[in-house]
Design a protein around this motif. Structure first.
Motif, PDB file in Angstrom:
ATOM      1  N   GLU A   1       0.784  -1.231   0.000  1.00 29.22           N
ATOM      2  CA  GLU A   1       0.000   0.000   0.000  1.00 29.22           C
ATOM      3  C   GLU A   1       0.822   1.291   0.000  1.00 29.22           C
ATOM      4  O   GLU A   1       0.314   2.334  -0.371  1.00 29.22           O
ATOM      5  N   SER A   2       2.095   1.217   0.418  1.00 29.75           N
ATOM      6  CA  SER A   2       2.819   2.480   0.656  1.00 29.75           C
ATOM      7  C   SER A   2       4.317   2.352   0.419  1.00 29.75           C
ATOM      8  O   SER A   2       4.849   1.241   0.281  1.00 29.75           O
TER       9      SER A   2
ATOM     10  N   TRP B   1       6.476   3.001   2.680  1.00 29.53           N
ATOM     11  CA  TRP B   1       6.948   2.330   3.896  1.00 29.53           C
ATOM     12  C   TRP B   1       6.919   0.822   3.684  1.00 29.53           C
ATOM     13  O   TRP B   1       7.866   0.112   4.008  1.00 29.53           O
ATOM     14  N   ARG B   2       5.803   0.351   3.115  1.00 33.67           N
ATOM     15  CA  ARG B   2       5.636  -1.089   2.929  1.00 33.67           C
ATOM     16  C   ARG B   2       6.673  -1.648   1.969  1.00 33.67           C
ATOM     17  O   ARG B   2       7.222  -2.724   2.195  1.00 33.67           O
TER      18      ARG B   2
ATOM     19  N   ASP C   1       6.171  -5.335  12.582  1.00 32.56           N
ATOM     20  CA  ASP C   1       5.405  -4.134  12.273  1.00 32.56           C
ATOM     21  C   ASP C   1       4.201  -4.014  13.217  1.00 32.56           C
ATOM     22  O   ASP C   1       4.368  -3.675  14.357  1.00 32.56           O
ATOM     23  N   ARG C   2       3.003  -4.314  12.770  1.00 31.11           N
ATOM     24  CA  ARG C   2       1.799  -4.142  13.609  1.00 31.11           C
ATOM     25  C   ARG C   2       1.604  -5.331  14.551  1.00 31.11           C
ATOM     26  O   ARG C   2       2.213  -6.375  14.372  1.00 31.11           O
TER      27      ARG C   2
ATOM     28  N   PHE D   1       3.574   2.989  17.959  1.00 23.49           N
ATOM     29  CA  PHE D   1       2.681   3.821  17.138  1.00 23.49           C
ATOM     30  C   PHE D   1       2.008   4.917  17.953  1.00 23.49           C
ATOM     31  O   PHE D   1       1.750   6.008  17.455  1.00 23.49           O
TER      32      PHE D   1
ATOM     33  N   ALA E   1      -1.554   0.244  13.822  1.00 25.98           N
ATOM     34  CA  ALA E   1      -0.861   1.485  13.462  1.00 25.98           C
ATOM     35  C   ALA E   1      -1.835   2.662  13.470  1.00 25.98           C
ATOM     36  O   ALA E   1      -1.537   3.732  14.018  1.00 25.98           O
TER      37      ALA E   1
ATOM     38  N   ARG F   1      -1.935   5.426  16.632  1.00 29.95           N
ATOM     39  CA  ARG F   1      -1.540   6.784  16.228  1.00 29.95           C
ATOM     40  C   ARG F   1      -2.651   7.773  16.561  1.00 29.95           C
ATOM     41  O   ARG F   1      -2.382   8.883  17.031  1.00 29.95           O
TER      42      ARG F   1
ATOM     43  N   PHE G   1      -4.056   4.178   4.054  1.00 22.96           N
ATOM     44  CA  PHE G   1      -2.595   4.257   3.907  1.00 22.96           C
ATOM     45  C   PHE G   1      -2.127   4.398   2.458  1.00 22.96           C
ATOM     46  O   PHE G   1      -0.947   4.229   2.169  1.00 22.96           O
TER      47      PHE G   1
ATOM     48  N   ASN H   1       0.068   8.498   7.354  1.00 18.69           N
ATOM     49  CA  ASN H   1       1.334   8.151   6.694  1.00 18.69           C
ATOM     50  C   ASN H   1       1.656   9.138   5.568  1.00 18.69           C
ATOM     51  O   ASN H   1       0.799   9.915   5.130  1.00 18.69           O
TER      52      ASN H   1
ATOM     53  N   ASP I   1       6.047   8.470   8.929  1.00 22.58           N
ATOM     54  CA  ASP I   1       6.837   7.491   8.151  1.00 22.58           C
ATOM     55  C   ASP I   1       8.234   8.031   7.842  1.00 22.58           C
ATOM     56  O   ASP I   1       9.217   7.384   8.144  1.00 22.58           O
TER      57      ASP I   1
ATOM     58  N   CYS J   1       8.870   6.503  11.087  1.00 25.60           N
ATOM     59  CA  CYS J   1       8.497   5.141  11.466  1.00 25.60           C
ATOM     60  C   CYS J   1       9.457   4.246  10.695  1.00 25.60           C
ATOM     61  O   CYS J   1       9.422   4.200   9.469  1.00 25.60           O
TER      62      CYS J   1
END
Ligand code: GYE
Length: 304
Positions: free
Chosen positions: A27-28, A30-31, A105-106, A123, A156, A160, A183, A210, A238, A258
């Motif tokens: 998705e991002s 970060w991912r 991660d989560r 988070f 997350a 947050r 995200f 994010n 992020d 992050c």
């Protein structure tokens, strides 16, 4: 798959460890950095055989992936859970099959004895750091805020939000609206377009869970004839390269980091767990935060 205990030969270093990794999706930014870090750490050269699955952010697909790892008889499962809830049954199945689960991660809401360890981030503290900056800079004048939340039900997003909301309590900041953008850049843009249609120039401030949603929102803000970073101040989480670039360019105002580079630590924990050695229940990786000047200074050495 010999259930638990040490393998023949003592050291166990020469035995290839088969690991099923259930990633959320892609998705991002970060991912992407997280997936790359995991694939590098779980390479053949490091003694692993990695079975990778990305679930496209569909919780049922991710549960099915974990179940299939159990059926394949992998040595360990690494899970980056999309959402917190719904893991009890399949984690029990892994336990019954003597396959250790390591979260990265989560985290999950299931009982702690259903997983060996969690390598993650704080988070709630990330949200709190973002909220403190907002409160310090805008808390004493009436300020209208909109929020782009992460995936609903993910630790997350939930944590947050908690940290941020606590930090802006008692200030002059009003939350006009808060909706999920999952995200992603695409949804960040669409949801921001909706906010702008509804509230127009009333919006002073955007908090995005994010960078990617913040980056999507930039398009919507510019299309509405407003200047991001000036007309609407933007705070995100992020600190991936594209986010840091927007910050250095003055289009974002503050980013809480992050760290996605969790692979090495996760691989170390997996090796210990498979060897029957004891590990901590959680390893929390430290984050920092950046304003525009700090982003300019940090950008050249940024690894992701
Ligand atoms: O902030 C976001 C990603 O769970 C920490 O998921 C992760 C979050 C990260 O899609 O960009």
């Amino acid at each position: 798959c010999a259930g638990g205990g040490s393998t023949a030969g003592g050291g166990g270093d020469d035995k290839v460890i088969t690991v099923g990794f259930a990633q959320t999706g892609s998705e991002s930014g970060w991912r992407s950095a997280n997936t790359e870090s995991m694939k590098t750490a779980f390479s053949e050269a490091n003694g692993f055989n990695l079975v990778f699955n990305a679930a496209d952010n569909k919780p049922e697909a991710q549960i099915a992936a974990v179940r299939s790892f159990i059926n394949q008889g992998v040595d360990a499962i690494v899970l980056a859970p999309i959402v917190t809830d719904g893991w009890d049954d399949v984690l029990k199945e892994a336990k019954d099959a003597n396959i250790p689960v390591i979260l990265e991660d989560r985290t999950v809401s299931a009982s702690e004895d259903l997983y060996a360890s969690w390598v993650g981030l704080d988070f709630e503290k990330e949200g709190e750091t973002a909220g403190k900056w907002v409160a310090d800079n805008f808390g004493k004048t009436p300020t209208n805020l909109v929020v782009l939340e992460g995936t609903t039900g993910s630790s997350a997003a939930t944590d947050r939000a908690t940290g941020f909301n606590d930090a802006i309590k008692g200030t002059d900041i009003t939350v006009l609206d808060s909706q999920t953008g999952n995200f992603t850049r695409a949804e960040g843009k669409t949801v921001m377009e909706g906010f702008l249609q509804k509230y127009g120039s009333q919006i002073n401030l955007l908090f995005a869970h994010n960078d990617d949603m913040g980056l999507g929102a930039l398009d919507a803000i510019k299309a509405a004839g407003l200047k991001p970073g000036t007309d609407i101040k933007i705070v995100t989480i992020d600190a991936v390269k594209d986010g840091m670039t927007a910050l250095a360019d003055g289009e974002f105002n503050y980013i809480v980091e992050c760290n996605p580079l969790l692979g090495e630590k996760v691989a170390e924990v997996v090796k210990k767990v498979v060897a029957g050695e004891s590990v901590d229940k959680q390893y929390i990786v430290e984050d920092q935060a950046f304003d525009q000047e700090q982003a300019k200074a940090a950008l050249p050495d940024r690894k992701y």
